[in-house]
Enzyme design. Structure first.
Site, PDB file in Angstrom:
ATOM      1  N   ARG A  46       0.826  -1.216   0.000  1.00  0.00           N
ATOM      2  CA  ARG A  46       0.000   0.000   0.000  1.00  0.00           C
ATOM      3  C   ARG A  46       0.853   1.257   0.000  1.00  0.00           C
ATOM      4  O   ARG A  46       0.581   2.205  -0.744  1.00  0.00           O
ATOM      5  CB  ARG A  46      -0.963  -0.007   1.190  1.00  0.00           C
ATOM      6  CG  ARG A  46      -2.036  -1.083   1.068  1.00  0.00           C
ATOM      7  CD  ARG A  46      -2.946  -1.118   2.270  1.00  0.00           C
ATOM      8  NE  ARG A  46      -2.168  -1.409   3.468  1.00  0.00           N
ATOM      9  CZ  ARG A  46      -2.538  -1.110   4.692  1.00  0.00           C
ATOM     10  NH1 ARG A  46      -3.679  -0.486   4.915  1.00  0.00           N
ATOM     11  NH2 ARG A  46      -1.774  -1.424   5.724  1.00  0.00           N
ATOM     12  N   ASN A  64      -6.046  -3.067   1.838  1.00  0.00           N
ATOM     13  CA  ASN A  64      -6.007  -4.517   1.988  1.00  0.00           C
ATOM     14  C   ASN A  64      -7.425  -5.042   2.066  1.00  0.00           C
ATOM     15  O   ASN A  64      -8.287  -4.417   2.689  1.00  0.00           O
ATOM     16  CB  ASN A  64      -5.267  -4.918   3.269  1.00  0.00           C
ATOM     17  CG  ASN A  64      -3.780  -4.692   3.184  1.00  0.00           C
ATOM     18  OD1 ASN A  64      -3.206  -4.582   2.117  1.00  0.00           O
ATOM     19  ND2 ASN A  64      -3.142  -4.621   4.333  1.00  0.00           N
TER      20      ASN A  64
END
Length: 118
Positions: A46, A64
């Site tokens: 990320r 996620n």
């Protein structure tokens, strides 16, 4: 402009602002959902995606998912999204097993900025 209108518009050179506020020619904007699979959680995916997004005229988020995949929702010109996704895939190639992409239905306000979501 002195009341005469936009001289660029008269030349057909009208520009607008992209998702990150960058000037660009008016083009179709697409919103797309991209799912990365593999060992993509717990490896900085990320944060890396957010960093890569700084180099592209894209808006959206990365997060996620409970099934172990990572979701990106990106809004930009289609070619810009393609280049962005390829850059993420290239940067995280040791961890990516697959990438699935699908357009999202248009609607809602335009996305702004690019964020990491929990």
């Amino acid at each position: 402009m002195g009341g005469k209108g936009n001289p660029l518009a008269a030349r057909g050179d009208v520009r607008s602002r992209g998702p990150r506020g960058l000037a660009r020619r008016d083009m179709a904007i697409e919103r797309r959902r991209i799912i990365f699979s593999g060992r993509v959680q717990g490896v900085g995916f990320r944060a890396t995606t957010s960093w890569v997004a700084c180099g592209f005229d894209v808006a959206g988020h990365v997060r996620n998912l409970p099934d172990g995949t990572v979701e990106i929702v990106a809004e930009a010109e289609p070619g810009e999204i393609d280049r962005f996704v390829e850059a993420v895939r290239e940067r995280m190639s040791d961890f990516v097993r697959g990438v699935d992409s699908a357009p999202l239905a248009p609607g809602g306000p335009p996305l702004s900025g690019f964020r990491v979501r929990a």
